[in-house]
Design a protein around this motif. Structure first.
Motif, PDB file in Angstrom:
ATOM      1  N   ARG A   1       0.802  -1.044  -0.021  1.00  0.00           N
ATOM      2  CA  ARG A   1      -0.021  -0.038  -0.084  1.00  0.00           C
ATOM      3  C   ARG A   1       0.823   1.307   0.104  1.00  0.00           C
ATOM      4  O   ARG A   1       0.644   2.195  -0.529  1.00  0.00           O
ATOM      5  CB  ARG A   1      -0.894  -0.152   1.241  1.00  0.00           C
ATOM      6  N   LYS A   2       1.919   1.141   0.710  1.00  0.00           N
ATOM      7  CA  LYS A   2       2.947   2.393   0.941  1.00  0.00           C
ATOM      8  C   LYS A   2       3.487   2.684  -0.597  1.00  0.00           C
ATOM      9  O   LYS A   2       3.438   3.862  -0.945  1.00  0.00           O
ATOM     10  CB  LYS A   2       3.752   2.080   2.001  1.00  0.00           C
ATOM     11  N   GLN A   3       3.861   1.604  -1.143  1.00  0.00           N
ATOM     12  CA  GLN A   3       4.645   1.544  -2.305  1.00  0.00           C
ATOM     13  C   GLN A   3       3.445   2.254  -3.218  1.00  0.00           C
ATOM     14  O   GLN A   3       4.159   3.165  -4.228  1.00  0.00           O
ATOM     15  CB  GLN A   3       5.045   0.329  -2.870  1.00  0.00           C
ATOM     16  N   PHE A   4       2.530   1.817  -3.126  1.00  0.00           N
ATOM     17  CA  PHE A   4       1.526   2.288  -4.284  1.00  0.00           C
ATOM     18  C   PHE A   4       1.117   3.708  -3.960  1.00  0.00           C
ATOM     19  O   PHE A   4       1.036   4.610  -5.053  1.00  0.00           O
ATOM     20  CB  PHE A   4       0.042   1.309  -4.108  1.00  0.00           C
ATOM     21  N   GLU A   5       1.035   4.039  -2.703  1.00  0.00           N
ATOM     22  CA  GLU A   5       0.686   5.436  -2.709  1.00  0.00           C
ATOM     23  C   GLU A   5       1.763   6.443  -2.682  1.00  0.00           C
ATOM     24  O   GLU A   5       1.618   7.733  -3.213  1.00  0.00           O
ATOM     25  CB  GLU A   5       0.333   5.570  -0.905  1.00  0.00           C
ATOM     26  N   ALA A   6       3.051   5.915  -2.942  1.00  0.00           N
ATOM     27  CA  ALA A   6       4.103   6.521  -3.213  1.00  0.00           C
ATOM     28  C   ALA A   6       4.289   7.079  -4.684  1.00  0.00           C
ATOM     29  O   ALA A   6       4.437   7.922  -5.052  1.00  0.00           O
ATOM     30  CB  ALA A   6       5.697   5.841  -3.052  1.00  0.00           C
ATOM     31  N   LEU A   7       3.568   6.190  -5.447  1.00  0.00           N
ATOM     32  CA  LEU A   7       3.126   6.204  -6.950  1.00  0.00           C
ATOM     33  C   LEU A   7       2.146   7.174  -7.063  1.00  0.00           C
ATOM     34  O   LEU A   7       2.349   7.758  -8.249  1.00  0.00           O
ATOM     35  CB  LEU A   7       3.052   4.797  -7.495  1.00  0.00           C
ATOM     36  N   GLY A   8       1.224   7.313  -6.253  1.00  0.00           N
ATOM     37  CA  GLY A   8       0.260   8.254  -6.450  1.00  0.00           C
ATOM     38  C   GLY A   8      -1.085   7.624  -6.290  1.00  0.00           C
ATOM     39  O   GLY A   8      -1.350   6.718  -7.240  1.00  0.00           O
ATOM     40  N   THR A   9      -1.967   8.104  -5.738  1.00  0.00           N
ATOM     41  CA  THR A   9      -3.304   7.383  -5.603  1.00  0.00           C
ATOM     42  C   THR A   9      -4.027   8.104  -6.935  1.00  0.00           C
ATOM     43  O   THR A   9      -5.403   7.862  -7.013  1.00  0.00           O
ATOM     44  CB  THR A   9      -4.080   7.800  -4.439  1.00  0.00           C
ATOM     45  N   ASP A  10      -3.556   9.026  -7.797  1.00  0.00           N
ATOM     46  CA  ASP A  10      -4.522   9.531  -8.845  1.00  0.00           C
ATOM     47  C   ASP A  10      -4.146   8.648  -9.991  1.00  0.00           C
ATOM     48  O   ASP A  10      -4.284   9.227 -11.099  1.00  0.00           O
ATOM     49  CB  ASP A  10      -3.838  11.207  -8.839  1.00  0.00           C
ATOM     50  N   ILE A  11      -3.672   7.563  -9.681  1.00  0.00           N
ATOM     51  CA  ILE A  11      -3.371   6.710 -11.231  1.00  0.00           C
ATOM     52  C   ILE A  11      -4.512   5.948 -11.780  1.00  0.00           C
ATOM     53  O   ILE A  11      -5.208   5.633 -11.046  1.00  0.00           O
ATOM     54  CB  ILE A  11      -2.233   5.886 -10.610  1.00  0.00           C
ATOM     55  N   LEU A  12      -4.556   6.104 -12.799  1.00  0.00           N
ATOM     56  CA  LEU A  12      -5.629   5.352 -13.688  1.00  0.00           C
ATOM     57  C   LEU A  12      -4.611   4.378 -14.512  1.00  0.00           C
ATOM     58  O   LEU A  12      -3.750   4.946 -15.169  1.00  0.00           O
ATOM     59  CB  LEU A  12      -6.386   6.087 -14.443  1.00  0.00           C
ATOM     60  N   LEU A  13      -5.202   2.795 -14.856  1.00  0.00           N
ATOM     61  CA  LEU A  13      -4.615   2.149 -15.597  1.00  0.00           C
ATOM     62  C   LEU A  13      -5.821   1.730 -16.611  1.00  0.00           C
ATOM     63  O   LEU A  13      -6.868   1.641 -16.422  1.00  0.00           O
ATOM     64  CB  LEU A  13      -4.335   0.743 -14.993  1.00  0.00           C
ATOM     65  N   VAL A  14      -5.409   2.169 -17.861  1.00  0.00           N
ATOM     66  CA  VAL A  14      -6.659   2.032 -19.059  1.00  0.00           C
ATOM     67  C   VAL A  14      -5.869   0.949 -19.738  1.00  0.00           C
ATOM     68  O   VAL A  14      -4.772   0.918 -20.221  1.00  0.00           O
ATOM     69  CB  VAL A  14      -6.464   3.443 -19.766  1.00  0.00           C
ATOM     70  N   ARG A  15      -6.755  -0.130 -20.053  1.00  0.00           N
ATOM     71  CA  ARG A  15      -6.400  -1.141 -20.843  1.00  0.00           C
ATOM     72  C   ARG A  15      -7.621  -1.586 -21.754  1.00  0.00           C
ATOM     73  O   ARG A  15      -8.585  -1.583 -21.193  1.00  0.00           O
ATOM     74  CB  ARG A  15      -5.499  -2.412 -20.218  1.00  0.00           C
ATOM     75  N   ARG A  16      -7.248  -2.586 -22.752  1.00  0.00           N
ATOM     76  CA  ARG A  16      -8.214  -3.057 -23.390  1.00  0.00           C
ATOM     77  C   ARG A  16      -8.963  -4.149 -22.390  1.00  0.00           C
ATOM     78  O   ARG A  16      -8.117  -4.814 -21.851  1.00  0.00           O
ATOM     79  CB  ARG A  16      -7.546  -3.722 -24.744  1.00  0.00           C
ATOM     80  N   SER A  17     -10.252  -4.403 -22.767  1.00  0.00           N
ATOM     81  CA  SER A  17     -10.811  -5.348 -21.927  1.00  0.00           C
ATOM     82  C   SER A  17     -10.653  -6.888 -22.375  1.00  0.00           C
ATOM     83  O   SER A  17     -10.903  -6.810 -23.779  1.00  0.00           O
ATOM     84  CB  SER A  17     -12.411  -4.946 -21.718  1.00  0.00           C
ATOM     85  N   PHE A  18     -10.359  -7.809 -21.790  1.00  0.00           N
ATOM     86  CA  PHE A  18      -9.999  -9.052 -22.257  1.00  0.00           C
ATOM     87  C   PHE A  18     -11.289  -9.990 -21.978  1.00  0.00           C
ATOM     88  O   PHE A  18     -11.431 -11.074 -22.468  1.00  0.00           O
ATOM     89  CB  PHE A  18      -8.817  -9.679 -21.873  1.00  0.00           C
ATOM     90  N   ASP A  19     -12.504  -9.303 -21.480  1.00  0.00           N
ATOM     91  CA  ASP A  19     -13.473  -9.936 -20.915  1.00  0.00           C
ATOM     92  C   ASP A  19     -14.391 -10.589 -22.194  1.00  0.00           C
ATOM     93  O   ASP A  19     -14.553 -11.629 -22.394  1.00  0.00           O
ATOM     94  CB  ASP A  19     -14.252  -9.170 -19.947  1.00  0.00           C
ATOM     95  N   ALA A  20     -14.711  -9.463 -22.987  1.00  0.00           N
ATOM     96  CA  ALA A  20     -15.740  -9.706 -24.074  1.00  0.00           C
ATOM     97  C   ALA A  20     -15.041  -9.937 -25.484  1.00  0.00           C
ATOM     98  O   ALA A  20     -15.637  -9.507 -26.585  1.00  0.00           O
ATOM     99  CB  ALA A  20     -16.679  -8.684 -24.132  1.00  0.00           C
ATOM    100  N   GLU A  21     -13.846 -10.895 -25.523  1.00  0.00           N
ATOM    101  CA  GLU A  21     -13.263 -11.130 -26.572  1.00  0.00           C
ATOM    102  C   GLU A  21     -14.045 -12.041 -27.451  1.00  0.00           C
ATOM    103  O   GLU A  21     -14.323 -13.031 -27.105  1.00  0.00           O
ATOM    104  CB  GLU A  21     -11.689 -11.679 -26.214  1.00  0.00           C
ATOM    105  N   PRO A  22     -14.651 -11.602 -28.876  1.00  0.00           N
ATOM    106  CA  PRO A  22     -15.275 -12.465 -29.449  1.00  0.00           C
ATOM    107  C   PRO A  22     -14.258 -13.465 -30.204  1.00  0.00           C
ATOM    108  O   PRO A  22     -13.236 -13.232 -30.621  1.00  0.00           O
ATOM    109  CB  PRO A  22     -15.881 -11.398 -30.472  1.00  0.00           C
TER     110      PRO A  22
END
Ligand code: ADP
Ligand code: MG
Length: 671
Positions: A322-343
């Motif tokens: 948690r500490k490491q993550f907070e050092a990186l910033g809690t304002d971070i968003l990770l955007v990626r292609r969803s692999f859930d609905a892969e036809p």
């Protein structure tokens, strides 16, 4: 048929024992009436049923049929607790083999009946001392039975029988284990006490000399009581008439018997007094059975310490991540292609590089966006292998967002479009140095046969991020994202690490990113994870991990607990006599149960405390080793101690119950 009104009465008492299919009839319709203050002897050959009779009169056994009357009251319908209370207040026992508790001193032995009555400690001590003084044993208060002679032991036993000021004293061959002189002394003492205190005495004996000192003499013959007429033991006997009422006999003593203030207590204070005494007894017994105690402690200690270490490590690792993550910033968003609905069989829409690069300038709530294309490759320098790791195609903002810094040269810049330039991680640089490099910037590395010129070297990153974007910068080589397509096979943007503008709620940022991509790439399915979700996900993951570790510790505890149960069962088996004596002195079933339960709980709790210390020490050592920041997890300590107590109660219950259910008669007889 009227019930006897005296101190003690038996009406048509039968007692038979059943062994398999054979029934042995021991008492055949015994009738007896004893007035208060009487001294009565009962003689009979061995095996004639004297002890059986005594057990019934002493409320340790119930007749097969017939009634037993004490203080003019029929006791047939009374429950176990009521009988225990009656034994405790109204009856004193003196046994042939003394039956003193071997681990207790003379004084402690004499205290017992008052302990089970719930008398206060100071009063108990005073009374016990006074009675011991009366029987001439005041100079041996702190001797244990094995430090006393036979006559002295019997004096202590008589003191114990009398300390509660009982109305009835039952002595089963009290002089049987003593030499003639000592026997006479003991008998004289009993008679003196009868004269002084008016206590009714029933003495069972083999010895005609003892019987002849008693005012009334009975014999057991064919399972019945008969009156012995003359002092001569050989004289003819007469059958005791049913319900005789020797004039004056019954009522004589009743008035004369001194009724001193009986120490006693209400239910709660009795419970507390017995509990206190039980706790003392338990620690004492554990101290004296040293090896066994240590073995029990070790089992629990190992179990608890593994629980503690595991739960603590889980907590510490969680805090660390948690500490490491907070050092990186809690304002971070990770955007990626969803692999859930892969036809199936269809190529899904992917994030386009131009969209990714335009994200930050185009969306107001996003300040920075760092797309990445990653792959794996081998690195060579000067014809030599310098390791393998990830190839990361990035933009300038990637260093910023992931807090990467250079020790030499510079990071990838936005002007490096399509250049065969790279930045190497610290481990790769070290490997190059070992391969003979004395400078890095300007040197050429071979990335899967593609030659790139180094423009910068990263600083060493010691923390490893517990993030879904695994940036193992030390072992990576970074290239411009536009170049990565020629280095990485099948290139695709696997993630955009974006940072939201300060003060913008992350949900707003997520919505903005979605709408940006909806406009530009309608077919693209996105998965956007915010820092808060990540932390929550991470914690859930860690919680599972902690639970798993806890389960492993519990198995160790289970083994420890079974060890405790074994120890307690052996202890109960060894102490059957002690338990029987305590029951005869008035301990109720639950008193015995609590004594053994307290013993096992003390054992496991002590093991728990040691286990906590050991577990915390082990955690500290592991933290030293891994470089994690150590702290004492309150949850782990509380759960460790709680678990230890629970283990004691759980595994101690059965042995304690077994102890409380033991038949006192068997315990008193059994050698
Ligand atoms: P005494 O005390 O007169 O020597 P007891 O009262 O101890 O005799 O025993 C009387 C008879 O009852 C004996 O024959 C003995 O074998 C039998 N007896 C005593 N206790 C038991 C028992 N628990 N089970 C079976 N038989 C018993
Ligand atoms: Mg006997």
């Amino acid at each position: 048929m009227t019930a006897p009104r005296g101190m003690l009465g038996l009406v048509d008492v039968y007692r038979s024992y059943r062994l398999g299919s054979v029934t042995t009839q021991v008492l055949h319709g015994v009738d007896l009436e004893v007035g208060a203050g009487d001294v009565v002897s009962i003689m009979g050959p061995s095996g004639s049923g004297k002890t059986t009779l005594m057990n019934i009169v002493g409320l340790l056994d119930r007749p097969t049929s017939g009634n037993c009357v004490l203080d003019g009251r029929d006791v047939s319908g009374l429950g176990d607790d009521a009988l225990s209370a009656l034994r405790n207040r109204r009856i004193g026992f003196v046994f042939q083999s003394f039956h003193l508790l071997p681990r207790l001193t003379a004084l402690e032995n004499v205290c017992l009946p008052l302990v089970y009555r719930g008398a206060g400690r100071a009063e108990t001590m005073d009374r016990a001392r006074a009675v011991l003084e009366r029987v001439g044993m005041d100079d041996r208060l702190h001797h244990r039975p094995d430090q006393l002679s036979g006559g002295q032991k019997q004096r202590v036993a008589i003191a114990r029988a009398l300390v509660g000021e009982p109305a009835l004293l039952l002595a089963d061959e009290p002089t049987g284990a003593l030499d003639a002189d000592t026997a006479r002394e003991a008998m004289d003492l009993l008679l003196e006490l009868n004269a002084e205190r008016g206590v009714t005495i029933l003495i069972i004996t083999h010895d005609p000399a003892i019987a002849n000192q008693c005012a009334r003499r009975l014999r057991i013959r064919d399972g019945r009581l008969v009156e012995a007429l003359a002092h001569d033991p050989g004289a003819a006997d007469a059958v005791v008439p049913r319900h005789p009422s020797p004039p004056g006999d019954i009522h004589k003593g009743a008035a004369a018997r001194p009724r001193g203030p009986t120490p006693g207590a209400g239910t709660l204070s009795r419970a507390l007094a017995v509990l206190g005494a039980n706790a003392r007894e338990a620690t004492d017994s554990l101290r004296k059975a040293r090896l066994r105690t240590v073995l029990g402690l070790v089992g629990i200690m190992i179990g608890i310490s593994s629980v503690i270490a595991m739960v603590s490590l889980g907590e510490i690792a969680k805090a660390q991540a948690r500490k490491q993550f907070e050092a990186l910033g809690t304002d971070i968003l990770l955007v990626r292609r969803s692999f859930d609905a892969e036809p199936p069989g269809q190529r899904p829409a992917t994030i386009a590089l131009s969209d990714a690069i335009h994200l930050a300038p185009a969306v107001a709530s996003i300040v920075e966006a760092a797309p990445r294309i990653s792959g794996h490759g081998r690195f060579r320098y000067a014809g030599r292998n310098v390791g393998s790791g990830s190839i990361q195609g990035v933009t300038a903002s990637f260093a910023d967002v992931n807090r990467l810094s250079v020790q030499a040269g510079r990071f990838i810049s936005d002007l490096d479009v399509d250049r065969y330039w790279c930045v190497v991680g610290a481990d790769v640089a070290d490997a190059m140095r070992r391969a003979g490099a004395d400078r890095f910037v300007g040197e050429i590395v071979e990335i899967d046969e593609v030659l790139c010129t180094i423009v910068g070297v990263l600083n060493d990153r010691t923390e490893s991020y517990a993030l879904p974007v695994q940036v193992d910068a030390n072992e990576s080589v970074f290239v411009p994202i536009t170049t990565s397509g020629r280095v990485v096979p099948d290139p695709e943007i696997d993630v955009i690490v974006a940072r939201s503008r300060p003060g913008v709620h992350y949900e707003t940022a997520v919505a903005d990113v979605r709408s940006f991509f909806r406009d530009r790439a309608p077919a693209l399915k996105l998965e956007i994870v915010a820092a808060k979700d990540l932390i929550a996900r991470l914690e859930a993951q860690m919680r599972n991990y902690t639970l798993l570790l806890g389960a492993v510790g519990s198995i160790a505890l289970m083994v420890g607990g079974i060890g405790i149960m074994n120890i307690m069962l052996v202890s109960v088996a060894e102490r059957r006599r002690e338990i029987a004596i305590r029951r005869a002195l008035g301990a109720r079933r639950r008193d015995i149960q609590s004594q053994f339960l307290i013993e096992s709980v003390i054992l496991t709790t002590a093991g728990g405390v040691l286990g906590v210390v050991l577990g915390l020490a082990a955690t500290w050592a592991i933290c030293r080793f891994t470089g994690w920041e150590y702290f004492v997890s309150g949850v782990s300590v509380a759960s460790g101690l709680g678990t230890a107590t629970a283990v004691g109660l759980f595994f101690g219950y059965q042995p304690a119950r077994q102890a409380s259910r033991l038949d006192p008669i068997a315990g008193l007889q059994g050698e």
